[in-house]
Design a protein around this motif. Structure first.
Motif, PDB file in Angstrom:
ATOM      1  N   VAL A 216       0.718  -1.292   0.204  1.00 53.76           N
ATOM      2  CA  VAL A 216       0.038  -0.099   0.144  1.00 53.76           C
ATOM      3  C   VAL A 216       0.969   1.387  -0.081  1.00 53.76           C
ATOM      4  O   VAL A 216       0.418   2.386  -0.860  1.00 53.76           O
ATOM      5  N   ALA A 217       1.821   1.127   0.752  1.00 55.98           N
ATOM      6  CA  ALA A 217       2.861   2.156   0.729  1.00 55.98           C
ATOM      7  C   ALA A 217       3.707   2.587  -0.620  1.00 55.98           C
ATOM      8  O   ALA A 217       3.698   3.575  -1.118  1.00 55.98           O
ATOM      9  N   LEU A 218       3.807   1.452  -1.418  1.00 57.85           N
ATOM     10  CA  LEU A 218       4.407   1.477  -2.578  1.00 57.85           C
ATOM     11  C   LEU A 218       3.440   2.066  -3.759  1.00 57.85           C
ATOM     12  O   LEU A 218       3.703   3.147  -4.666  1.00 57.85           O
ATOM     13  N   THR A 219       2.272   1.471  -3.709  1.00 58.11           N
ATOM     14  CA  THR A 219       1.197   2.047  -4.576  1.00 58.11           C
ATOM     15  C   THR A 219       0.842   3.486  -4.392  1.00 58.11           C
ATOM     16  O   THR A 219       0.687   4.312  -5.436  1.00 58.11           O
ATOM     17  N   THR A 220       0.761   3.974  -2.964  1.00 56.67           N
ATOM     18  CA  THR A 220       0.360   5.423  -2.825  1.00 56.67           C
ATOM     19  C   THR A 220       1.578   6.124  -3.197  1.00 56.67           C
ATOM     20  O   THR A 220       1.312   7.319  -3.706  1.00 56.67           O
ATOM     21  N   PHE A 221       2.940   5.884  -2.890  1.00 57.54           N
ATOM     22  CA  PHE A 221       3.869   6.489  -3.418  1.00 57.54           C
ATOM     23  C   PHE A 221       4.034   6.749  -4.981  1.00 57.54           C
ATOM     24  O   PHE A 221       4.076   7.890  -5.361  1.00 57.54           O
TER      25      PHE A 221
END
Length: 122
Positions: free
Chosen positions: A11-16
């Motif tokens: 989720v952190a990667l996708t949001t970034f």
């Protein structure tokens, strides 16, 4: 299976990726080096989303399939970028136009699998 760290990092990667790309594109007409603004803001947003997933959102079983689907989208885009970088003959096939639909398909499959086997995800 403990999918909590997988979901939080994904989720952190996708949001970034989403925030950085969107902000860089929106500011490109006004600021010459818009990535200097977009990347740090995307990094902060990704860190906040990952921490929220880890600390708060994972505790509700109903949010786990969407979180894992979102995480799969980021992992799929990262995988497509890695293939494009590491395999020179694949560079003509891997583009934004092919990576985004691949990511969407991976996200939908991960969502459906997580919803189907929700009793195995802790």
């Amino acid at each position: 299976m403990n999918a909590r760290p997988v979901a939080a990092l994904g989720v952190a990667l996708t949001t970034f990726l989403a925030v950085a790309a969107l902000l860089t594109d929106l500011l490109a007409a006004r600021i010459a080096f818009s990535a200097i603004v977009g990347l740090p803001v995307g990094l902060i947003a990704g860190a906040a989303a990952g921490i929220a997933t880890w600390a708060r959102l994972w505790h509700s079983p109903g949010t786990r399939p969407p979180l894992l689907g979102t995480a799969a989208f980021g992992y799929a885009l990262l995988g497509a970028a890695a293939v494009s970088y590491a395999v020179p003959p694949a560079r003509s096939f891997v583009s934004v136009g092919t990576a985004l639909p691949f990511g969407v398909v991976c996200a939908v499959v991960a969502f459906l699998l997580a919803r189907r086997y929700d009793d195995r995800i802790a």
